[in-house]
Design an enzyme around this catalytic site. Structure first.
Site, PDB file in Angstrom:
ATOM      1  N   VAL A  88      -1.808  21.033 -24.344  1.00  0.00           N
ATOM      2  CA  VAL A  88      -0.851  20.000 -23.962  1.00  0.00           C
ATOM      3  C   VAL A  88      -1.393  18.697 -24.538  1.00  0.00           C
ATOM      4  CG1 VAL A  88       0.357  18.842 -22.082  1.00  0.00           C
ATOM      5  CG2 VAL A  88      -0.276  21.245 -21.856  1.00  0.00           C
ATOM      6  N   ASN A 291     -11.577  27.279 -46.442  1.00  0.00           N
ATOM      7  CA  ASN A 291     -12.423  27.635 -47.586  1.00  0.00           C
ATOM      8  C   ASN A 291     -11.651  28.263 -48.733  1.00  0.00           C
ATOM      9  OD1 ASN A 291     -14.757  26.721 -46.328  1.00  0.00           O
ATOM     10  ND2 ASN A 291     -15.144  28.680 -45.325  1.00  0.00           N
ATOM     11  N   GLY A 342      -9.239  17.481 -28.562  1.00  0.00           N
ATOM     12  CA  GLY A 342      -9.501  16.492 -27.519  1.00  0.00           C
ATOM     13  C   GLY A 342     -10.547  15.474 -27.920  1.00  0.00           C
TER      14      GLY A 342
END
Length: 401
Positions: A88, A291, A342
């Site tokens: 969220v 990569n 975050g």
């Protein structure tokens, strides 16, 4: 006789693409060459990337991507019944700077921790006054306690039993500091629907014990957006194989929020080859550097998305590192959003610090450009315009004939 109702079979997941030998070294070599070119030219990496995208001309203005900051995680690995909301995310308004958006996100994070503080101590012990109630409830599973542990995504992990609980928690936190959802901040949800499919039953495991088929998922998202209009982005709401449901979702919600495909567009090379069948109908794509991806592929992909009026999001790869050059790539490529997780864990904080440093540098040099407001795609109007254009062309062909 009972008539058995046969539901539509769910298309199986596409097989994983084979890894070509030596391909894992392509991306790091391409990035190393780009860094060397930036050092030789005595300019930051984001300017080097931007100059390549603009045909070796330094742009007069650059736009900072809007950060998608993850606040909560209630995905499949979290406690509680809810499996849908893997992330969220907080999305700041377009007029906020990156610094202001990060500060606002930190304030909301602190308020969420305060609201979760009483629940982190665990549930109260059951009352012993009634033995009957104790016997009756003995076989029931108690709701999971809320923990303070942090996810690898750099956010708080919470256990929820309904779709509304994590959104209501954020709404309460915003109210406590005088912010209003839908005006002062917006929300985005990474649904990660491909992780929820139960192929034995052919349905999505949205909640523990609650399964939904693809058509029911579309109705669920429509009701959720109507109830929480502050949600402006859904990432991977469905699997790539549910093409018809993607179209239904775009028709119902395309004018209200962004519908991004992340897991559904893993192969950039196929998208560059024009194989649109590998990408569902959506508002935009989450582009990742890994990569096996060259810098030239990222440049061509973002140019293609800009030409098709798609919204591009630059996302971080699953294997995290402390290399902050991903932020330079997002700024140089000119993506609309950047998704870094975050505001905790060192590998993510490093990237946010680099994002703040680039914004400050652009502001000092006077090349920081203001962002445009959110503009969603009305797929129904676009389809009507395309039909009218085709009709006009057919009439013209008849007249020429």
């Amino acid at each position: 006789k009972r008539i058995s109702v046969v539901e539509n079979t769910v298309p199986p997941e596409e097989p994983a693409e084979p890894v070509i030998k030596g391909s894992m070294a392509i991306g790091c070599i391409s990035l190393a060459v780009a860094k060397a070119a930036a050092t030789t030219s005595d300019m930051p990496l984001y300017l080097q990337i931007a100059s390549i995208k603009h045909n070796q001309d330094l742009p007069k203005e650059l736009i900072m991507p809007l950060p998608m900051i993850t606040l909560l995680s209630s995905g499949k690995s979290s406690p509680g019944k809810l499996n849908l909301m893997k992330e969220v995310m907080f999305i700041p308004p377009a007029w906020l700077t990156v610094k202001q958006g990060v500060e606002r996100s930190l304030d909301i994070h602190k308020q969420i921790m305060k609201l979760l503080e009483p629940m982190c101590k665990g549930q109260p012990s059951p009352s012993t006054e009634s033995k009957k109630s104790a016997v009756r409830d003995a076989g029931k599973k108690a709701p999971p306690p809320v923990t303070k542990r942090s996810s690898h995504l750099g956010c708080i992990v919470t256990g929820n039993d309904t779709l509304e609980q994590p959104l209501t928690l954020i709404q309460m936190a915003c109210t406590n500091i005088g912010l209003e959802l839908g005006t002062d901040l917006y929300l985005g949800i990474n649904c990660a629907a491909h992780e929820l499919m139960d192929y034995n039953k052919g349905k999505y495991d949205v909640l523990f014990g609650t399964l939904k088929n693809p058509d029911e998922m579309v109705d669920m998202y429509v009701n959720l957006i109507n109830k929480f209009p502050s949600i402006v982005a859904l990432i991977d709401p469905l699997r790539k194989e549910d093409a018809q449901q993607w179209e239904n979702l775009c028709s119902n919600l395309g004018s209200k929020c962004y519908l991004f495909a992340e897991h559904a567009c893993r192969s950039i090379s196929k998208h560059l080859d024009g194989q649109k069948k590998n990408v569902p109908k959506c508002s935009g794509l989450v582009v990742k550097y890994n990569n096996e991806t060259k810098i030239s592929d990222l440049l061509e992909t973002t140019k293609l998305l800009d030409g098709l009026k798609y919204v591009s999001v630059f996302g971080s790869s699953d294997g995290e590192s402390s290399d902050d050059s991903l932020v330079d790539l997002a700024v140089g490529l000119g993506t609309r959003f950047i998704k870094l997780g975050g505001l905790s864990r060192g590998e993510r904080v490093t990237k946010y610090n680099r994002l703040l440093a680039i914004e400050e540098e652009l502001g000092k040099n006077g090349i920081l450009c203001a962002r445009d407001e959110y503009e969603f795609i009305d797929f129904i109007e676009d389809e009507q315009e395309e039909e009218e254009e085709e009709f006009d062309c057919s009439d013209l062909a008849v007249e020429i004939a």
